[in-house]
Design an enzyme around this catalytic site. Sequence first.
Site, short mmCIF file in Angstrom:
data_model
loop_
_atom_site.label_atom_id
_atom_site.label_comp_id
_atom_site.label_asym_id
_atom_site.label_seq_id
_atom_site.Cartn_x
_atom_site.Cartn_y
_atom_site.Cartn_z
CD GLU A 98 -2.24 1.36 3.05
OE1 GLU A 98 -1.44 0.74 3.93
OE2 GLU A 98 -3.22 1.77 3.07
CG ASN B 290 -4.73 3.66 0.30
OD1 ASN B 290 -4.24 3.25 -0.19
ND2 ASN B 290 -4.54 3.82 1.76
CE LYS C 18 -7.19 1.06 3.90
NZ LYS C 18 -5.91 1.81 4.61
CD GLU D 176 -5.39 4.94 5.64
OE1 GLU D 176 -4.61 3.91 6.71
OE2 GLU D 176 -5.42 4.51 4.61
CB CYS E 191 -3.96 -1.26 4.69
SG CYS E 191 -3.07 -1.30 6.26
CG ASN F 170 1.93 1.43 4.59
OD1 ASN F 170 2.86 2.43 4.63
ND2 ASN F 170 1.72 1.14 3.52
#
Length: 313
Positions: free
Chosen positions: A53, A113, A130, A149, A175, A200
Amino acid sequence: MTGLRSSNRVLRVGAGQLGPIARDEPRHAVVKRLIGLLDLAAERSVELVAFPELALTTFFPRWYTEELSGHDHYFERSMPGPETQPLFDAARERGIGFSLGYAELTEDGRRFNTTVLVERDGSIVGRFRKVHIPGHDTDEPWRPFQHLERRYFEESEDGFGVWRAFDGLVGMATCNDRRWPETYREMGLQGVELILIGYNTPIHYAPDPTQNPLQGFHNHLCMQAGAYQNGTWVVGVAKGGTEEGVESLAQSAIIAPSGQIVAQAVTTADELVVADCDLDWCRHYKDTLFDFARYRRPEAYTRITAQKGVIEP
Ligand code: ING
């Protein structure tokens, strides 16, 4: 499971784990590292490399900026762009496909993302944004580092897709998506055979530090369960190590449809983890225990849930 039969669809897969990326590390230096992993992959006849990611930059949501555009230099406005074209060229020259996570800034100013799936001829065959965006969206200076995020990325409305590629059915997740059973099941219902997941993951979880010592356990737990319960391969690939002072989980792993970890990283740096993934192994679970058409009962689940809490005489 008998030995890998040559007639089976065996795909040699690499998890291209990255160590830390510094806040001011230029794209061309990171692309050089990614191409270094492609070189290792070429030496071992790997056909598909999964990168983490946000693989082109440091994990910038750890810092708050007053302006939403304050981190825009970490975003890509095109893929490939001038700085990532060398990666696409190197992969195509080596006949290696890859998945790449990055921060996407669209022409109409939306931020995702994102991960792209690139076939061995260099063509982008799939794009995933994502779905589960963790963390918070306002400045929380009480944290030793932030997880913004929800400030810098929108939640995708695209859901989870599966693409015909690499002679199989390939899906992606990112993730936090890997912690939610729906992620795997939505792709399982589409017959997925290989799910590529970059992550991450800081070891320290500020809302509940009791989870810190369990980060490694939870990481493998959710991916192994997702693989087994949907009869699919899962590749989890980290950007790990201590990045800008934040210790982040490595432990990249390649997991079989049985739920077994068949290969995993032993460092927290750039490392290529390789395994031969027999995509026909998936049938051992999709055609038996997890034959959804025969055994799964979605019509029953809702009814039982609806009844829960009803006082029966
Ligand atoms: N990172 C983390 C993840 O879900 C997190 C967020 C960190 C959750 C630590 C729980 C514990 O792995 C991303 N980028 O989603």
